[in-house]
Design a protein around this motif. Structure first.
Motif, PDB file in Angstrom:
ATOM      1  N   LYS A   1      75.815  18.113   7.302  1.00 23.17           N
ATOM      2  CA  LYS A   1      74.848  17.048   7.430  1.00 23.17           C
ATOM      3  C   LYS A   1      73.498  17.291   7.104  1.00 23.17           C
ATOM      4  O   LYS A   1      72.601  16.780   6.372  1.00 23.17           O
TER       5      LYS A   1
ATOM      6  N   THR B   1      71.281  16.333   3.942  1.00 20.16           N
ATOM      7  CA  THR B   1      69.998  15.826   4.080  1.00 20.16           C
ATOM      8  C   THR B   1      68.819  16.406   3.510  1.00 20.16           C
ATOM      9  O   THR B   1      67.976  15.953   3.047  1.00 20.16           O
TER      10      THR B   1
ATOM     11  N   GLY C   1      68.615  16.016   0.256  1.00 21.88           N
ATOM     12  CA  GLY C   1      68.213  14.719  -0.244  1.00 21.88           C
ATOM     13  C   GLY C   1      66.361  14.594  -0.158  1.00 21.88           C
ATOM     14  O   GLY C   1      65.783  13.958  -0.968  1.00 21.88           O
ATOM     15  N   ILE C   2      66.024  15.234   0.955  1.00 17.15           N
ATOM     16  CA  ILE C   2      64.412  15.303   1.496  1.00 17.15           C
ATOM     17  C   ILE C   2      63.752  16.087   0.161  1.00 17.15           C
ATOM     18  O   ILE C   2      62.804  15.705  -0.473  1.00 17.15           O
TER      19      ILE C   2
ATOM     20  N   ILE D   1      72.969   9.717  -3.611  1.00 14.05           N
ATOM     21  CA  ILE D   1      72.573   9.722  -2.208  1.00 14.05           C
ATOM     22  C   ILE D   1      72.521   7.994  -1.902  1.00 14.05           C
ATOM     23  O   ILE D   1      73.107   7.812  -0.680  1.00 14.05           O
TER      24      ILE D   1
END
Length: 364
Positions: A161, A165, A168-169, A198
């Motif tokens: 995870k 994440t 995505g950032i 996403i």
């Protein structure tokens, strides 16, 4: 909670239909100056964006209980391979045969080894050369999305995870310019398309964890559908300060959430014809542009436009794209899918998980 995503399954057909209309409009514009609904002046229709978001939505919805479990990563990647590559290779082979038989159909890239390799394996080309099947540029991103999504299968689960994440950032930072490297690979790895995938994952999470009322879901569907033509009109004659990508993405998220909530809270029935149309979406998407190129040129050469006119010729081309796309689904996609699954079960002992279609229409 039900797993019968009838409306989501049907919405898969939006992808090829929107892309098909855009390509048809640009083709008719090039040949005869007929711009159907001014679609030829749009950069895109949003169909590919929906494809990206829907891929993220379905990936999370189907595999969320398998994150961090032993052996599930291999199953996920193998099933994604079966879903994409066999049919893609079959249609690419058909394209190359046509390029050999019809000199006007060839682009010259068929003799470039770098293009051949990147096209066959769906790897981004350093020169931004599209694959032989021009619509397959989106599959390069889809393959990449699935590889990044596979991080969620790592153990311990928190690590997967965290890595997903972080991706995505970084993608967000790349899009808004906080981080940037002037290299094609950076542009590919941290493209704005990542955020659409996403967003689809987020939509699936939201419908599973939030109690969204049914009447709100119907409003989301309404505003999501209206959002597409509003996005097109704003692209042609700007009346609000919102980019095409942002406007289309918001419409897509509203539509996915709305359809998903209705699917989970109501028993939705759909005529089998519409169900099969959703099933054939991928084949329609891959095949339609080859059919359009071949038949539009042939119909022009024999003078059918003079007989049929703009509308008549457009309708015939739509019918041909639909026919060959559905044919490819039943005669190529499904047999190849069964063949590869059977071969893998026999030789690799891989227990294949349900396909998107099976998972979307199966109750737990």
């Amino acid at each position: 909670m039900r797993r019968k995503l009838v409306l989501i399954q049907l919405s898969r057909a939006l992808v090829p239909l929107l892309v098909m209309l855009h390509h048809l409009s640009t083709t008719m514009m090039d040949y005869y100056g007929f711009n159907m609904g001014n679609l030829a002046f749009l950069p895109l229709t949003g169909g590919v964006y929906y494809f990206f978001a829907l891929s993220g939505f379905m990936a999370y919805y189907i595999y969320r209980h398998k994150f961090g479990k032993k052996g599930q990563l291999t199953d996920f990647l193998v099933n994604r391979f079966i879903r994409i590559y066999p049919l893609y290779w079959a249609v690419t082979l058909a394209f190359l045969i046509l390029a050999l038989l019809l000199p006007w159909f060839a682009t010259g890239a068929e003799r470039d080894m770098a293009v051949i390799l990147t096209s066959v394996f769906l790897i981004p080309n350093p020169e931004w050369q599209d694959p032989f099947l021009i619509v397959a540029w989106s599959l390069e991103y889809t393959i990449y999305f699935y590889l990044m999504f596979s991080l969620l299968f790592l153990s311990p689960r928190w690590m997967g995870k965290a890595l997903f994440t972080a991706w995505g950032i970084l993608s967000l930072f790349g899009v808004i310019g906080i981080v940037y490297i002037d290299h094609f690979l950076f542009d590919f790895l941290f493209a704005s398309y990542n955020l659409m995938f996403i967003a689809g994952v987020l939509c699936a999470w939201l419908i599973l964890h939030l109690a969204i009322p049914l009447n709100v879901a119907y409003l989301f569907i309404l505003f999501g559908l209206i959002g597409f033509p509003v996005t097109w009109m704003n692209a042609l004659n700007p009346f609000m300060a919102m980019s095409f990508e942002m406007s289309a993405s918001l419409s897509i998220m509203l539509l996915l959430i709305g359809l998903g909530v209705v699917d989970l809270k109501q028993d939705v029935t759909m005529p089998n014809l519409f169900h099969q149309l959703g099933n054939a979406a991928f084949a329609l998407y891959l095949v339609h542009n080859v059919v359009l190129d071949v038949f539009s040129e042939w119909m022009d050469q024999v003078g059918l436009h003079e007989v049929l006119g703009d509308i008549g010729m457009s309708l015939i081309l739509i019918a041909l794209m639909m026919f060959f796309g559905i044919w490819a689904h039943f005669k190529l996609e499904l047999p190849l899918h069964r063949l590869f699954k059977s071969w893998l079960r026999k030789n690799k002992s891989i227990a294949a998980v349900p396909s998107d279609k099976e998972a979307a229409t199966k109750n737990p």
